[in-house]
Design a protein around this motif. Structure first.
Motif, PDB file in Angstrom:
ATOM      1  N   TYR A   1       0.835  -1.205   0.000  1.00 46.49           N
ATOM      2  CA  TYR A   1       0.000   0.000   0.000  1.00 46.49           C
ATOM      3  C   TYR A   1       0.866   1.250   0.000  1.00 46.49           C
ATOM      4  O   TYR A   1       0.544   2.253  -0.653  1.00 46.49           O
ATOM      5  CB  TYR A   1      -0.954  -0.001   1.216  1.00 46.49           C
ATOM      6  CG  TYR A   1      -0.351   0.587   2.460  1.00 46.49           C
ATOM      7  CD1 TYR A   1      -0.404   1.965   2.707  1.00 46.49           C
ATOM      8  CD2 TYR A   1       0.308  -0.220   3.396  1.00 46.49           C
ATOM      9  CE1 TYR A   1       0.166   2.515   3.847  1.00 46.49           C
ATOM     10  CE2 TYR A   1       0.878   0.320   4.527  1.00 46.49           C
ATOM     11  CZ  TYR A   1       0.809   1.685   4.750  1.00 46.49           C
ATOM     12  OH  TYR A   1       1.387   2.230   5.870  1.00 46.49           O
TER      13      TYR A   1
ATOM     14  N   ASN B   1     -11.871   3.388  -9.962  1.00 44.47           N
ATOM     15  CA  ASN B   1     -12.304   2.959  -8.639  1.00 44.47           C
ATOM     16  C   ASN B   1     -11.352   1.910  -8.077  1.00 44.47           C
ATOM     17  O   ASN B   1     -10.508   1.355  -8.793  1.00 44.47           O
ATOM     18  CB  ASN B   1     -13.752   2.434  -8.670  1.00 44.47           C
ATOM     19  CG  ASN B   1     -13.905   1.219  -9.576  1.00 44.47           C
ATOM     20  OD1 ASN B   1     -13.135   0.262  -9.493  1.00 44.47           O
ATOM     21  ND2 ASN B   1     -14.907   1.253 -10.455  1.00 44.47           N
ATOM     22  N   GLU B   2     -11.459   1.667  -6.785  1.00 47.96           N
ATOM     23  CA  GLU B   2     -10.511   0.785  -6.091  1.00 47.96           C
ATOM     24  C   GLU B   2     -10.505  -0.629  -6.670  1.00 47.96           C
ATOM     25  O   GLU B   2      -9.446  -1.259  -6.777  1.00 47.96           O
ATOM     26  CB  GLU B   2     -10.853   0.741  -4.603  1.00 47.96           C
ATOM     27  CG  GLU B   2     -10.632   2.059  -3.884  1.00 47.96           C
ATOM     28  CD  GLU B   2     -11.161   2.042  -2.471  1.00 47.96           C
ATOM     29  OE1 GLU B   2     -11.740   1.001  -2.068  1.00 47.96           O
ATOM     30  OE2 GLU B   2     -10.997   3.052  -1.763  1.00 47.96           O
TER      31      GLU B   2
ATOM     32  N   ARG C   1      -8.208  -5.299  -2.769  1.00 51.33           N
ATOM     33  CA  ARG C   1      -8.895  -4.016  -2.643  1.00 51.33           C
ATOM     34  C   ARG C   1      -8.512  -3.288  -1.352  1.00 51.33           C
ATOM     35  O   ARG C   1      -8.318  -2.063  -1.379  1.00 51.33           O
ATOM     36  CB  ARG C   1     -10.410  -4.219  -2.722  1.00 51.33           C
ATOM     37  CG  ARG C   1     -11.171  -2.904  -2.727  1.00 51.33           C
ATOM     38  CD  ARG C   1     -12.666  -3.116  -2.861  1.00 51.33           C
ATOM     39  NE  ARG C   1     -13.384  -1.853  -2.887  1.00 51.33           N
ATOM     40  CZ  ARG C   1     -14.699  -1.752  -2.896  1.00 51.33           C
ATOM     41  NH1 ARG C   1     -15.446  -2.853  -2.916  1.00 51.33           N
ATOM     42  NH2 ARG C   1     -15.280  -0.563  -2.906  1.00 51.33           N
TER      43      ARG C   1
ATOM     44  N   ARG D   1      -7.319   0.531  -1.066  1.00 51.10           N
ATOM     45  CA  ARG D   1      -8.081   1.463  -0.234  1.00 51.10           C
ATOM     46  C   ARG D   1      -7.158   2.168   0.754  1.00 51.10           C
ATOM     47  O   ARG D   1      -7.261   3.382   0.953  1.00 51.10           O
ATOM     48  CB  ARG D   1      -9.181   0.732   0.523  1.00 51.10           C
ATOM     49  CG  ARG D   1     -10.039   1.679   1.385  1.00 51.10           C
ATOM     50  CD  ARG D   1     -11.080   0.939   2.202  1.00 51.10           C
ATOM     51  NE  ARG D   1     -11.978   0.185   1.347  1.00 51.10           N
ATOM     52  CZ  ARG D   1     -12.086  -1.142   1.374  1.00 51.10           C
ATOM     53  NH1 ARG D   1     -11.343  -1.861   2.193  1.00 51.10           N
ATOM     54  NH2 ARG D   1     -12.931  -1.750   0.579  1.00 51.10           N
ATOM     55  N   ARG D   2      -6.236   1.421   1.359  1.00 48.02           N
ATOM     56  CA  ARG D   2      -5.326   2.040   2.321  1.00 48.02           C
ATOM     57  C   ARG D   2      -4.393   3.034   1.640  1.00 48.02           C
ATOM     58  O   ARG D   2      -4.090   4.098   2.187  1.00 48.02           O
ATOM     59  CB  ARG D   2      -4.515   0.963   3.046  1.00 48.02           C
ATOM     60  CG  ARG D   2      -3.696   1.528   4.201  1.00 48.02           C
ATOM     61  CD  ARG D   2      -3.098   0.442   5.053  1.00 48.02           C
ATOM     62  NE  ARG D   2      -2.327   0.997   6.151  1.00 48.02           N
ATOM     63  CZ  ARG D   2      -1.586   0.279   7.003  1.00 48.02           C
ATOM     64  NH1 ARG D   2      -1.550  -1.054   6.879  1.00 48.02           N
ATOM     65  NH2 ARG D   2      -0.911   0.877   7.972  1.00 48.02           N
TER      66      ARG D   2
ATOM     67  N   GLU E   1      -6.472   6.145   1.028  1.00 47.56           N
ATOM     68  CA  GLU E   1      -6.720   6.862   2.274  1.00 47.56           C
ATOM     69  C   GLU E   1      -5.486   7.640   2.720  1.00 47.56           C
ATOM     70  O   GLU E   1      -5.598   8.737   3.278  1.00 47.56           O
ATOM     71  CB  GLU E   1      -7.162   5.886   3.367  1.00 47.56           C
ATOM     72  CG  GLU E   1      -8.565   5.333   3.147  1.00 47.56           C
ATOM     73  CD  GLU E   1      -8.917   4.228   4.124  1.00 47.56           C
ATOM     74  OE1 GLU E   1      -8.000   3.767   4.853  1.00 47.56           O
ATOM     75  OE2 GLU E   1     -10.096   3.830   4.167  1.00 47.56           O
TER      76      GLU E   1
ATOM     77  N   ARG F   1     -12.462  12.429  -2.083  1.00 45.96           N
ATOM     78  CA  ARG F   1     -13.572  11.583  -2.524  1.00 45.96           C
ATOM     79  C   ARG F   1     -14.808  12.467  -2.649  1.00 45.96           C
ATOM     80  O   ARG F   1     -15.205  13.116  -1.680  1.00 45.96           O
ATOM     81  CB  ARG F   1     -13.816  10.453  -1.528  1.00 45.96           C
ATOM     82  CG  ARG F   1     -12.603   9.539  -1.345  1.00 45.96           C
ATOM     83  CD  ARG F   1     -12.916   8.417  -0.370  1.00 45.96           C
ATOM     84  NE  ARG F   1     -11.745   7.647   0.006  1.00 45.96           N
ATOM     85  CZ  ARG F   1     -11.244   6.644  -0.694  1.00 45.96           C
ATOM     86  NH1 ARG F   1     -11.838   6.288  -1.818  1.00 45.96           N
ATOM     87  NH2 ARG F   1     -10.174   5.993  -0.286  1.00 45.96           N
TER      88      ARG F   1
ATOM     89  N   THR G   1     -12.971   9.230  -6.718  1.00 44.01           N
ATOM     90  CA  THR G   1     -11.727   9.754  -6.178  1.00 44.01           C
ATOM     91  C   THR G   1     -11.062  10.653  -7.214  1.00 44.01           C
ATOM     92  O   THR G   1     -10.872  10.263  -8.357  1.00 44.01           O
ATOM     93  CB  THR G   1     -10.780   8.601  -5.799  1.00 44.01           C
ATOM     94  OG1 THR G   1     -11.440   7.741  -4.863  1.00 44.01           O
ATOM     95  CG2 THR G   1      -9.510   9.140  -5.161  1.00 44.01           C
TER      96      THR G   1
END
Length: 242
Positions: free
Chosen positions: A14, A38-39, A50, A54-55, A58, A68, A74
């Protein structure tokens, strides 16, 4: 640009994804305002999970590089507007910092002054004043909702003028030169239609500014209270020790 991930080394995947995306954003390879996949699509394209993507996302949201947005996904954050605390209008500040300002006039009429407006403009409560409410954007992205009250002798300012020029420029064209102002900066939650106008989460935080401006004769000529997207806007001032 994410093909050189080290899948066996000690650096978390990540973190590698976030680092490469950050480098691409800061270098301009991913342009301000660009939308990311998208993720799920990114994870499938890289062969990663995923939660890993996502991490990474973030991490960049926390750094203020991604945002977002409802119905959009995003997106890379536009360059933030940093504004000196000076006697200038937002329109002028955007132009001087090489942004493209835009204005949508939401309301423009004459209405009775309530207690706070009458006190700010030094008039009798219930007296008519010019009421302006505008949405200001920079490079096509909404950044502020501006509410202003003006003395009635400025009622001939037109909606077309407000769409094309900044308020202080219009006032100067009429010979009204602002010399001093009392200003208060704060923060609160968005209310009413502000979340929609600024494209932020319902009830999300906004920066606020309230100003009473006076001309060379000491007459109050503008009372404004504005709110700004905090991810797109900041105030800057210089402090000097006495």
């Amino acid at each position: 640009m994410l093909t050189d991930l080290d899948r066996t080394g000690p650096i978390p995947l990540y973190f590698q994804v976030a680092r490469e995306l950050e480098a691409a954003i800061r270098s301009g390879r991913i342009a301000p305002g660009a939308r990311l996949q998208n993720e799920i699509a990114i994870a499938e394209g890289l062969g990663l999970s995923r939660p890993t993507i996502r991490r990474a996302m973030e991490t960049l949201v926390d750094k203020g590089l991604l945002v977002r947005r409802r119905g959009i996904g995003t997106q890379v954050v536009q360059g933030q507007v940093t504004r000196q605390v000076e006697l200038t209008s937002l329109y002028e500040d955007l132009k001087s910092s090489h942004h493209q300002p835009g204005t949508r006039v939401l309301e423009h009429d004459v209405r009775p002054a309530d207690t706070s407006v009458a006190e700010a403009l030094s008039i009798t409560e219930g007296s008519d004043v010019v009421y302006l409410r505008r949405q200001r954007s920079t490079d096509g992205v909404a950044v502020a909702v501006l509410t202003n009250y003006l003395p009635l002798d400025l009622a001939d300012i037109t909606t077309a003028q407000l769409q094309e020029r900044g308020l202080y420029e219009i006032l100067r064209g009429r010979g009204v030169i602002i010399r001093v102002a009392n200003q208060r900066i704060g923060a609160r939650r968005a209310h009413g239609d502000e979340s929609t106008l600024l494209d932020i989460d319902r009830g999300g935080p906004v920066l606020t500014m309230e100003r009473v401006a006076y001309d060379a004769a000491g007459r109050p000529v503008e009372f404004g209270h504005h709110c700004y997207r905090p991810d797109m806007y900041s105030f800057e001032t210089t402090l000097v020790a006495r």
